[in-house]
Design a protein around this motif. Structure first.
Motif, PDB file in Angstrom:
ATOM      1  N   MET A   1      36.060  12.212 100.081  1.00 57.44           N
ATOM      2  CA  MET A   1      37.594  12.134 100.617  1.00 57.44           C
ATOM      3  C   MET A   1      38.114  13.288 100.224  1.00 57.44           C
ATOM      4  SD  MET A   1      40.334   9.097 100.433  1.00 57.44           S
ATOM      5  CE  MET A   1      39.372   7.726 100.958  1.00 57.44           C
ATOM      6  N   GLU A   2      38.831  14.063 101.013  1.00 59.05           N
ATOM      7  CA  GLU A   2      39.453  15.440 100.588  1.00 59.05           C
ATOM      8  C   GLU A   2      40.715  14.930  99.643  1.00 59.05           C
ATOM      9  OE1 GLU A   2      40.067  18.637 103.104  1.00 59.05           O
ATOM     10  OE2 GLU A   2      39.189  17.221 104.640  1.00 59.05           O
ATOM     11  N   LEU A   3      41.143  15.971  98.711  1.00 59.51           N
ATOM     12  CA  LEU A   3      42.498  15.638  97.954  1.00 59.51           C
ATOM     13  C   LEU A   3      43.767  15.310  98.809  1.00 59.51           C
ATOM     14  CD1 LEU A   3      43.671  16.186  95.083  1.00 59.51           C
ATOM     15  CD2 LEU A   3      44.031  18.390  95.684  1.00 59.51           C
ATOM     16  N   VAL A   4      43.609  16.036  99.873  1.00 56.22           N
ATOM     17  CA  VAL A   4      44.773  15.935 100.756  1.00 56.22           C
ATOM     18  C   VAL A   4      44.987  14.431 101.284  1.00 56.22           C
ATOM     19  CG1 VAL A   4      43.857  16.639 103.082  1.00 56.22           C
ATOM     20  CG2 VAL A   4      46.493  16.932 102.587  1.00 56.22           C
ATOM     21  N   GLN A   5      43.867  13.602 101.560  1.00 47.84           N
ATOM     22  CA  GLN A   5      43.781  12.516 102.167  1.00 47.84           C
ATOM     23  C   GLN A   5      44.231  11.355 100.941  1.00 47.84           C
ATOM     24  OE1 GLN A   5      39.822  12.959 103.785  1.00 47.84           O
ATOM     25  NE2 GLN A   5      40.522  11.200 105.339  1.00 47.84           N
ATOM     26  N   VAL A   6      43.687  11.809  99.698  1.00 40.44           N
ATOM     27  CA  VAL A   6      44.029  10.951  98.577  1.00 40.44           C
ATOM     28  C   VAL A   6      45.524  10.965  98.316  1.00 40.44           C
ATOM     29  CG1 VAL A   6      43.565  10.540  96.137  1.00 40.44           C
ATOM     30  CG2 VAL A   6      41.719  11.339  97.677  1.00 40.44           C
ATOM     31  N   ILE A   7      45.983  12.362  98.344  1.00 42.97           N
ATOM     32  CA  ILE A   7      47.562  12.307  98.218  1.00 42.97           C
ATOM     33  C   ILE A   7      48.277  11.686  99.390  1.00 42.97           C
ATOM     34  CG2 ILE A   7      49.522  14.138  98.120  1.00 42.97           C
ATOM     35  CD1 ILE A   7      47.556  15.847  96.563  1.00 42.97           C
ATOM     36  N   GLY A   8      47.867  11.923 100.390  1.00 37.85           N
ATOM     37  CA  GLY A   8      48.457  11.058 101.479  1.00 37.85           C
ATOM     38  C   GLY A   8      48.381   9.375 101.201  1.00 37.85           C
ATOM     39  N   ILE A   9      47.361   8.894 101.129  1.00 33.55           N
ATOM     40  CA  ILE A   9      47.235   7.457 100.677  1.00 33.55           C
ATOM     41  C   ILE A   9      48.252   7.025  99.538  1.00 33.55           C
ATOM     42  CG2 ILE A   9      45.633   5.693 100.211  1.00 33.55           C
ATOM     43  CD1 ILE A   9      43.278   7.196 101.563  1.00 33.55           C
ATOM     44  N   GLY A  10      48.077   7.739  98.516  1.00 31.94           N
ATOM     45  CA  GLY A  10      48.863   7.615  97.405  1.00 31.94           C
ATOM     46  C   GLY A  10      50.412   7.529  97.833  1.00 31.94           C
TER      47      GLY A  10
ATOM     48  N   ILE B   1      53.216  20.083 101.924  1.00 28.51           N
ATOM     49  CA  ILE B   1      52.917  21.260 101.569  1.00 28.51           C
ATOM     50  C   ILE B   1      51.522  21.662 101.970  1.00 28.51           C
ATOM     51  CG2 ILE B   1      52.701  23.053  99.468  1.00 28.51           C
ATOM     52  CD1 ILE B   1      55.117  21.461  98.363  1.00 28.51           C
ATOM     53  N   LEU B   2      50.540  20.687 101.279  1.00 29.63           N
ATOM     54  CA  LEU B   2      48.884  20.811 101.504  1.00 29.63           C
ATOM     55  C   LEU B   2      48.727  20.721 103.339  1.00 29.63           C
ATOM     56  CD1 LEU B   2      47.499  18.595  98.933  1.00 29.63           C
ATOM     57  CD2 LEU B   2      47.665  20.966  98.909  1.00 29.63           C
ATOM     58  N   LYS B   3      49.422  20.162 103.936  1.00 29.65           N
ATOM     59  CA  LYS B   3      49.218  20.002 105.382  1.00 29.65           C
ATOM     60  C   LYS B   3      50.163  20.861 106.064  1.00 29.65           C
ATOM     61  CE  LYS B   3      46.581  16.265 106.555  1.00 29.65           C
ATOM     62  NZ  LYS B   3      45.888  15.908 107.651  1.00 29.65           N
ATOM     63  N   ASN B   4      51.028  21.757 105.499  1.00 30.97           N
ATOM     64  CA  ASN B   4      51.828  22.743 106.213  1.00 30.97           C
ATOM     65  C   ASN B   4      52.654  22.109 107.118  1.00 30.97           C
ATOM     66  OD1 ASN B   4      52.668  25.181 105.770  1.00 30.97           O
ATOM     67  ND2 ASN B   4      50.971  26.143 107.140  1.00 30.97           N
ATOM     68  N   ASP B   5      53.368  21.020 106.869  1.00 29.55           N
ATOM     69  CA  ASP B   5      54.016  20.173 107.930  1.00 29.55           C
ATOM     70  C   ASP B   5      55.584  20.137 107.320  1.00 29.55           C
ATOM     71  OD1 ASP B   5      55.335  18.108 109.079  1.00 29.55           O
ATOM     72  OD2 ASP B   5      53.390  17.060 109.659  1.00 29.55           O
ATOM     73  N   ALA B   6      56.395  20.986 108.019  1.00 28.31           N
ATOM     74  CA  ALA B   6      57.816  21.239 107.682  1.00 28.31           C
ATOM     75  C   ALA B   6      58.531  19.911 107.759  1.00 28.31           C
ATOM     76  CB  ALA B   6      58.398  22.335 108.675  1.00 28.31           C
ATOM     77  N   ILE B   7      58.256  19.056 108.928  1.00 24.01           N
ATOM     78  CA  ILE B   7      59.102  17.823 108.755  1.00 24.01           C
ATOM     79  C   ILE B   7      59.101  16.790 107.780  1.00 24.01           C
ATOM     80  CG2 ILE B   7      59.315  15.726 110.283  1.00 24.01           C
ATOM     81  CD1 ILE B   7      58.339  17.587 112.802  1.00 24.01           C
ATOM     82  N   ILE B   8      57.741  16.578 107.241  1.00 22.89           N
ATOM     83  CA  ILE B   8      57.174  16.049 106.055  1.00 22.89           C
ATOM     84  C   ILE B   8      57.837  16.319 104.864  1.00 22.89           C
ATOM     85  CG2 ILE B   8      55.562  15.038 104.522  1.00 22.89           C
ATOM     86  CD1 ILE B   8      53.893  14.859 106.917  1.00 22.89           C
ATOM     87  N   ILE B   9      57.867  17.638 104.674  1.00 20.86           N
ATOM     88  CA  ILE B   9      58.436  18.220 103.627  1.00 20.86           C
ATOM     89  C   ILE B   9      60.037  18.118 103.440  1.00 20.86           C
ATOM     90  CG2 ILE B   9      58.888  20.438 102.339  1.00 20.86           C
ATOM     91  CD1 ILE B   9      56.186  21.546 103.430  1.00 20.86           C
ATOM     92  N   VAL B  10      60.585  18.477 104.788  1.00 18.53           N
ATOM     93  CA  VAL B  10      62.268  18.356 104.770  1.00 18.53           C
ATOM     94  C   VAL B  10      62.721  17.152 104.721  1.00 18.53           C
ATOM     95  CG1 VAL B  10      64.067  18.987 106.136  1.00 18.53           C
ATOM     96  CG2 VAL B  10      62.414  20.594 105.900  1.00 18.53           C
ATOM     97  N   SER B  11      62.086  15.996 105.357  1.00 17.57           N
ATOM     98  CA  SER B  11      62.616  14.636 105.705  1.00 17.57           C
ATOM     99  C   SER B  11      62.534  14.138 104.053  1.00 17.57           C
ATOM    100  CB  SER B  11      62.150  13.655 106.430  1.00 17.57           C
ATOM    101  OG  SER B  11      60.830  13.594 106.208  1.00 17.57           O
ATOM    102  N   ASN B  12      61.234  14.300 103.297  1.00 17.91           N
ATOM    103  CA  ASN B  12      60.983  13.604 102.112  1.00 17.91           C
ATOM    104  C   ASN B  12      61.733  14.531 101.153  1.00 17.91           C
ATOM    105  OD1 ASN B  12      59.053  11.434 102.557  1.00 17.91           O
ATOM    106  ND2 ASN B  12      58.044  13.003 103.746  1.00 17.91           N
ATOM    107  N   GLY B  13      62.206  15.756 101.265  1.00 19.36           N
ATOM    108  CA  GLY B  13      63.069  16.455 100.358  1.00 19.36           C
ATOM    109  C   GLY B  13      64.434  15.772 100.320  1.00 19.36           C
ATOM    110  N   VAL B  14      64.787  15.600 101.325  1.00 18.07           N
ATOM    111  CA  VAL B  14      66.158  14.999 101.476  1.00 18.07           C
ATOM    112  C   VAL B  14      66.359  13.918 100.910  1.00 18.07           C
ATOM    113  CG1 VAL B  14      67.999  14.087 103.015  1.00 18.07           C
ATOM    114  CG2 VAL B  14      66.946  16.239 103.634  1.00 18.07           C
ATOM    115  N   SER B  15      65.435  12.827 101.142  1.00 17.20           N
ATOM    116  CA  SER B  15      65.120  11.470 100.472  1.00 17.20           C
ATOM    117  C   SER B  15      65.183  11.559  98.868  1.00 17.20           C
ATOM    118  CB  SER B  15      63.927  10.729 100.942  1.00 17.20           C
ATOM    119  OG  SER B  15      64.163  10.619 102.200  1.00 17.20           O
TER     120      SER B  15
END
Lengths: 90, 90
Positions: free
Chosen positions: A1-10, B55-69
């Motif tokens: 399992m990749e690190l990014v998946q582990v972080i996503g699950i966490g 950040i790892l997935k390079n997904d701006a929606i996830i970064i911004v919405s969780n940053g606001v939270s």
């Protein structure tokens, strides 16, 4: 399992189970005066949309973690309304 | 924009801003007795992990919405500790 998946699950577990301590506190203390039901209602909408998103994306982690949150969220809403309708035990 | 993206953005906004009504209620009523700080601490960990995931997935929606939270969450934690340390205005 990749690190990014582990972080996503966490991350999913962290935000998914965060409502559990609030539910436990609510059941123990039977008071919900300081809890925002608007927060819980907005969260309900957000969680329902996440589940739809998870289904469309075929992503089990998103479906399960938001499903758990949704059950906890609905329980908190019902108990909050119930406890608020009774006399304050304080 | 595809439907799945629209739903994802709606879901992010829903869960992202859900803490705002709780923060407003807290500032207005200056009471946090019924709020679970364990919930807020678990949520803090989950949100921080979501930002790393974004950040790892390079997904701006996830970064911004969780940053606001995360900002709302930290504000609620600090204000809850502050209001709890003062005499109950009730």
């Amino acid at each position: 399992m990749e690190l990014v998946q582990v972080i996503g699950i966490g991350a999913s577990i962290g935000t998914g189970v965060s409502l559990l301590p609030q539910l436990v506190k609510l059941v123990k203390e039977k008071r919900a005066e300081d809890l925002s039901l608007v927060m819980m209602a907005v969260l309900l909408t957000g969680l329902a949309l996440w589940i739809v998103y998870g289904i469309l994306k075929n992503d089990a982690i998103i479906i399960v973690s938001n499903g758990v949150s949704l059950i906890l969220n609905i329980s908190i809403i019902f108990l909050s309304i119930y406890y608020r309708s009774r006399p304050d035990p304080r």
